[in-house]
Write a protein that holds these residues in place. Structure first.
Motif, PDB file in Angstrom:
ATOM      1  N   GLU A 127       0.833  -1.212   0.000  1.00  0.00           N
ATOM      2  CA  GLU A 127       0.000   0.000   0.000  1.00  0.00           C
ATOM      3  C   GLU A 127       0.864   1.258   0.000  1.00  0.00           C
ATOM      4  O   GLU A 127       0.585   2.218  -0.721  1.00  0.00           O
ATOM      5  CB  GLU A 127      -0.908  -0.005   1.227  1.00  0.00           C
ATOM      6  CG  GLU A 127      -1.969  -1.087   1.125  1.00  0.00           C
ATOM      7  CD  GLU A 127      -2.794  -1.227   2.403  1.00  0.00           C
ATOM      8  OE1 GLU A 127      -2.276  -0.876   3.484  1.00  0.00           O
ATOM      9  OE2 GLU A 127      -3.942  -1.687   2.292  1.00  0.00           O
ATOM     10  N   ASN A 128       1.925   1.226   0.797  1.00  0.00           N
ATOM     11  CA  ASN A 128       2.785   2.407   0.884  1.00  0.00           C
ATOM     12  C   ASN A 128       3.529   2.685  -0.422  1.00  0.00           C
ATOM     13  O   ASN A 128       4.031   3.791  -0.635  1.00  0.00           O
ATOM     14  CB  ASN A 128       3.792   2.254   2.029  1.00  0.00           C
ATOM     15  CG  ASN A 128       3.099   2.318   3.386  1.00  0.00           C
ATOM     16  OD1 ASN A 128       1.993   2.832   3.489  1.00  0.00           O
ATOM     17  ND2 ASN A 128       3.751   1.786   4.411  1.00  0.00           N
ATOM     18  N   ARG A 129       3.633   1.674  -1.299  1.00  0.00           N
ATOM     19  CA  ARG A 129       4.258   1.879  -2.612  1.00  0.00           C
ATOM     20  C   ARG A 129       3.199   2.101  -3.693  1.00  0.00           C
ATOM     21  O   ARG A 129       3.484   2.062  -4.877  1.00  0.00           O
ATOM     22  CB  ARG A 129       5.123   0.683  -3.026  1.00  0.00           C
ATOM     23  CG  ARG A 129       6.110   0.179  -1.991  1.00  0.00           C
ATOM     24  CD  ARG A 129       7.200   1.174  -1.574  1.00  0.00           C
ATOM     25  NE  ARG A 129       7.964   0.647  -0.443  1.00  0.00           N
ATOM     26  CZ  ARG A 129       7.643   0.885   0.836  1.00  0.00           C
ATOM     27  NH1 ARG A 129       6.625   1.667   1.136  1.00  0.00           N
ATOM     28  NH2 ARG A 129       8.361   0.353   1.801  1.00  0.00           N
ATOM     29  N   GLY A 130       1.948   2.274  -3.264  1.00  0.00           N
ATOM     30  CA  GLY A 130       0.910   2.656  -4.215  1.00  0.00           C
ATOM     31  C   GLY A 130       0.117   1.518  -4.831  1.00  0.00           C
ATOM     32  O   GLY A 130      -0.635   1.737  -5.789  1.00  0.00           O
ATOM     33  N   PHE A 131       0.285   0.293  -4.304  1.00  0.00           N
ATOM     34  CA  PHE A 131      -0.471  -0.829  -4.860  1.00  0.00           C
ATOM     35  C   PHE A 131      -1.747  -1.065  -4.056  1.00  0.00           C
ATOM     36  O   PHE A 131      -1.799  -0.787  -2.855  1.00  0.00           O
ATOM     37  CB  PHE A 131       0.380  -2.108  -4.860  1.00  0.00           C
ATOM     38  CG  PHE A 131       1.615  -1.971  -5.698  1.00  0.00           C
ATOM     39  CD1 PHE A 131       1.525  -1.911  -7.086  1.00  0.00           C
ATOM     40  CD2 PHE A 131       2.871  -1.886  -5.109  1.00  0.00           C
ATOM     41  CE1 PHE A 131       2.670  -1.769  -7.856  1.00  0.00           C
ATOM     42  CE2 PHE A 131       4.019  -1.742  -5.873  1.00  0.00           C
ATOM     43  CZ  PHE A 131       3.913  -1.680  -7.256  1.00  0.00           C
ATOM     44  N   ALA A 132      -2.759  -1.603  -4.719  1.00  0.00           N
ATOM     45  CA  ALA A 132      -4.040  -1.882  -4.065  1.00  0.00           C
ATOM     46  C   ALA A 132      -4.272  -3.384  -4.037  1.00  0.00           C
ATOM     47  O   ALA A 132      -4.855  -3.947  -4.949  1.00  0.00           O
ATOM     48  CB  ALA A 132      -5.168  -1.181  -4.820  1.00  0.00           C
ATOM     49  N   TRP A 133      -3.761  -4.038  -3.013  1.00  0.00           N
ATOM     50  CA  TRP A 133      -3.955  -5.486  -2.853  1.00  0.00           C
ATOM     51  C   TRP A 133      -5.198  -5.736  -2.004  1.00  0.00           C
ATOM     52  O   TRP A 133      -5.546  -4.902  -1.167  1.00  0.00           O
ATOM     53  CB  TRP A 133      -2.723  -6.112  -2.166  1.00  0.00           C
ATOM     54  CG  TRP A 133      -1.478  -6.101  -3.004  1.00  0.00           C
ATOM     55  CD1 TRP A 133      -1.279  -5.496  -4.219  1.00  0.00           C
ATOM     56  CD2 TRP A 133      -0.229  -6.729  -2.668  1.00  0.00           C
ATOM     57  NE1 TRP A 133       0.004  -5.706  -4.649  1.00  0.00           N
ATOM     58  CE2 TRP A 133       0.665  -6.457  -3.722  1.00  0.00           C
ATOM     59  CE3 TRP A 133       0.222  -7.478  -1.576  1.00  0.00           C
ATOM     60  CZ2 TRP A 133       1.983  -6.926  -3.718  1.00  0.00           C
ATOM     61  CZ3 TRP A 133       1.515  -7.950  -1.561  1.00  0.00           C
ATOM     62  CH2 TRP A 133       2.397  -7.680  -2.624  1.00  0.00           C
ATOM     63  N   PRO A 134      -5.850  -6.880  -2.204  1.00  0.00           N
ATOM     64  CA  PRO A 134      -7.070  -7.141  -1.447  1.00  0.00           C
ATOM     65  C   PRO A 134      -6.825  -7.269   0.064  1.00  0.00           C
ATOM     66  O   PRO A 134      -5.787  -7.798   0.479  1.00  0.00           O
ATOM     67  CB  PRO A 134      -7.557  -8.496  -1.991  1.00  0.00           C
ATOM     68  CG  PRO A 134      -6.715  -8.823  -3.145  1.00  0.00           C
ATOM     69  CD  PRO A 134      -5.490  -7.976  -3.100  1.00  0.00           C
ATOM     70  N   PHE A 135      -7.755  -6.799   0.845  1.00  0.00           N
ATOM     71  CA  PHE A 135      -7.717  -6.967   2.298  1.00  0.00           C
ATOM     72  C   PHE A 135      -9.120  -6.687   2.812  1.00  0.00           C
ATOM     73  O   PHE A 135      -9.974  -6.186   2.083  1.00  0.00           O
ATOM     74  CB  PHE A 135      -6.723  -6.002   2.955  1.00  0.00           C
ATOM     75  CG  PHE A 135      -7.167  -4.576   2.923  1.00  0.00           C
ATOM     76  CD1 PHE A 135      -6.872  -3.776   1.832  1.00  0.00           C
ATOM     77  CD2 PHE A 135      -7.921  -4.037   3.966  1.00  0.00           C
ATOM     78  CE1 PHE A 135      -7.315  -2.460   1.777  1.00  0.00           C
ATOM     79  CE2 PHE A 135      -8.358  -2.718   3.920  1.00  0.00           C
ATOM     80  CZ  PHE A 135      -8.049  -1.931   2.826  1.00  0.00           C
ATOM     81  N   SER A 136      -9.352  -7.013   4.069  1.00  0.00           N
ATOM     82  CA  SER A 136     -10.597  -6.578   4.697  1.00  0.00           C
ATOM     83  C   SER A 136     -10.367  -6.253   6.164  1.00  0.00           C
ATOM     84  O   SER A 136     -10.324  -5.100   6.560  1.00  0.00           O
ATOM     85  CB  SER A 136     -11.687  -7.635   4.526  1.00  0.00           C
ATOM     86  OG  SER A 136     -12.864  -7.195   5.137  1.00  0.00           O
ATOM     87  N   CYS A 137     -10.167  -7.299   6.998  1.00  0.00           N
ATOM     88  CA  CYS A 137     -10.128  -7.051   8.444  1.00  0.00           C
ATOM     89  C   CYS A 137      -8.815  -6.440   8.935  1.00  0.00           C
ATOM     90  O   CYS A 137      -8.776  -5.783   9.945  1.00  0.00           O
ATOM     91  CB  CYS A 137     -10.384  -8.355   9.194  1.00  0.00           C
ATOM     92  SG  CYS A 137      -8.995  -9.511   9.134  1.00  0.00           S
ATOM     93  N   ARG A 138      -7.730  -6.718   8.246  1.00  0.00           N
ATOM     94  CA  ARG A 138      -6.371  -6.302   8.639  1.00  0.00           C
ATOM     95  C   ARG A 138      -5.949  -6.901   9.970  1.00  0.00           C
ATOM     96  O   ARG A 138      -5.015  -6.412  10.601  1.00  0.00           O
ATOM     97  CB  ARG A 138      -6.238  -4.768   8.716  1.00  0.00           C
ATOM     98  CG  ARG A 138      -6.670  -4.042   7.467  1.00  0.00           C
ATOM     99  CD  ARG A 138      -6.343  -2.576   7.561  1.00  0.00           C
ATOM    100  NE  ARG A 138      -4.958  -2.338   7.241  1.00  0.00           N
ATOM    101  CZ  ARG A 138      -4.530  -1.988   6.042  1.00  0.00           C
ATOM    102  NH1 ARG A 138      -5.362  -1.807   5.061  1.00  0.00           N
ATOM    103  NH2 ARG A 138      -3.252  -1.820   5.826  1.00  0.00           N
TER     104      ARG A 138
END
Ligand code: FES
Length: 127
Positions: free
Chosen positions: A53-64
């Motif tokens: 995320e910090n490098r600008g990618f949008a990978w799937p997640f939900s609850c973290r």
């Protein structure tokens, strides 16, 4: 820690398999989009998901928080930590599935496939 990543979507599109020995070589030759195949660096205080995320990618997640498996990745090379408090069954963990939201690299290099949540094996875990 250097991570080479590949989107499961590309594997599916091209009819490849997670078990292919030359998966990442094939990916290199397939002229994939930079968000589907590429490299990123993980800093010591970042989980794999945070680094993406910090490098600008949008990978799937939900609850973290290790409870849903939406953020699951498959380890092709290297090792990612897995906290004890998580949803991943032992047999899947043994095959190399990990959660990126609370997984921290414990090897110098990693090769991972992200977006594996659509695999039938993981389907039951997705909340
Ligand atoms: Fe739910 Fe990682 S986002 S387990």
């Amino acid at each position: 820690v250097r991570v080479e990543f590949l989107d499961y979507e590309a594997i599916d599109d091209y009819g490849w398999s997670l078990d292919d020995d030359d998966l990442f070589r094939k990916a290199s030759h397939a002229d994939l989009d930079g968000s589907a195949h590429g490299r990123l660096l993980v800093q010591p205080d970042e989980s794999l998901l945070e680094a993406a995320e910090n490098r600008g990618f949008a990978w799937p997640f939900s609850c973290r928080g290790g409870a849903c498996a939406n953020c699951a990745v498959y380890l092709v090379e290297g090792e990612l930590s897995q906290p004890t408090d998580h949803i991943m069954p032992d047999e899947l963990a043994e095959r190399g599935f990990r959660l990126s939201c609370n997984g921290y690299p414990v090897s110098d290099e990693l090769k991972i496939v992200f977006n594996v949540k659509q695999l039938a094996e993981l389907d039951d875990l997705i909340l």
